[in-house]
Write an enzyme that holds these catalytic residues in place. Sequence first.
Site, PDB file in Angstrom:
ATOM      1  N   CYS A   1     -44.824 -10.841  -6.826  1.00  0.00           N
ATOM      2  CA  CYS A   1     -46.262 -10.566  -6.688  1.00  0.00           C
ATOM      3  C   CYS A   1     -47.083 -11.779  -7.136  1.00  0.00           C
ATOM      4  O   CYS A   1     -47.138 -12.772  -6.426  1.00  0.00           O
ATOM      5  CB  CYS A   1     -46.638  -9.302  -7.460  1.00  0.00           C
ATOM      6  SG  CYS A   1     -48.224  -8.595  -6.940  1.00  0.00           S
TER       7      CYS A   1
ATOM      8  N   HIS B   1     -42.858  -5.178  -5.569  1.00  0.00           N
ATOM      9  CA  HIS B   1     -42.349  -5.085  -6.934  1.00  0.00           C
ATOM     10  C   HIS B   1     -40.943  -4.498  -6.949  1.00  0.00           C
ATOM     11  O   HIS B   1     -40.749  -3.308  -7.217  1.00  0.00           O
ATOM     12  CB  HIS B   1     -43.285  -4.229  -7.793  1.00  0.00           C
ATOM     13  CG  HIS B   1     -44.564  -4.920  -8.154  1.00  0.00           C
ATOM     14  ND1 HIS B   1     -44.734  -5.609  -9.339  1.00  0.00           N
ATOM     15  CD2 HIS B   1     -45.719  -5.058  -7.462  1.00  0.00           C
ATOM     16  CE1 HIS B   1     -45.954  -6.137  -9.368  1.00  0.00           C
ATOM     17  NE2 HIS B   1     -46.572  -5.818  -8.245  1.00  0.00           N
TER      18      HIS B   1
ATOM     19  N   GLU C   1     -38.781  -4.892  -9.164  1.00  0.00           N
ATOM     20  CA  GLU C   1     -38.359  -4.589 -10.539  1.00  0.00           C
ATOM     21  C   GLU C   1     -38.560  -3.119 -10.902  1.00  0.00           C
ATOM     22  O   GLU C   1     -37.932  -2.603 -11.829  1.00  0.00           O
ATOM     23  CB  GLU C   1     -39.103  -5.487 -11.532  1.00  0.00           C
ATOM     24  CG  GLU C   1     -40.488  -5.015 -11.937  1.00  0.00           C
ATOM     25  CD  GLU C   1     -41.584  -5.186 -10.886  1.00  0.00           C
ATOM     26  OE1 GLU C   1     -42.709  -4.705 -11.090  1.00  0.00           O
ATOM     27  OE2 GLU C   1     -41.302  -5.829  -9.856  1.00  0.00           O
TER      28      GLU C   1
END
Length: 267
Positions: free
Chosen positions: A122, A229, A231
């Site tokens: 990002c 994202h 993660e």
Amino acid sequence: MPITQTTSAKKSKPIILMTMGQQDRNQHPYQVMTHKYMQPIVEIAGAIPLLMPTCFGIEDVDRYLDMVDGVYLSGAGSNIDPSLYGQENLTPEKSQDVNRDTVDLAIIAGALKRKLPILGICRGMQELNIALGGTLYQKVYSEPGFDDHREDPQTPNHVQYGPRHPIKTVPGSWLAKLIGDKTMVNSLHGQGICTLGKGLEALAYGEDGLIEAIHGPDYGQFILGVQWHPEWQANDNPDSIKLFQAFGSACRGEVSWQSANDAKLTA
């Protein structure tokens, strides 16, 4: 990205540099890093995160880079200072973190020089683009033809980070070989890449044409930036697992892969 294990690969855990960001709490300035960014580095990439504060300038950047095997540029709630890419600030209501901008740009330059693997998420992808001379759309949601990629802050996290829209990977690219031709991603950003930085190429696009992933095939090292994202709850997402495993392998010197140009690079 076909992965080939080599007999000379390092067996120890690689050390991956992560920078912290500024956050004010109870009238005190904090340096912070969110748990969700560190977790897949430890649990999937099999690496050790080394956190660097960004409030003391760039004097020790080289010392940090000398200690690590890779660089991980995380996301954050702040926007990059638009003066770094020659624009006036069109989003004054959004926070900025000039110290992080300064340190991360210096880290990117040093990592490129050292041929260290780089993963940007990002804001981290946007930093990589700016460091190499690219520009951003400051308000993707106001640009004709683009969708609104922002999250709804009134919804719970599992909704904000849930699958939002499909992306298409560039046919024949190593990312397409790694995660497939099409996949669903989350979307929590107001800004996005406008012009690509020097030596960077797109690896994936959203349905509206916005660049969703980039790499640097001319730099001779693992470079990957993604706008979504991965993660978030990475252990439950097969695509995220593949991305962090590939990054960890590159940081251990284990990975041989093909760029979108079919130029073989060894991390």
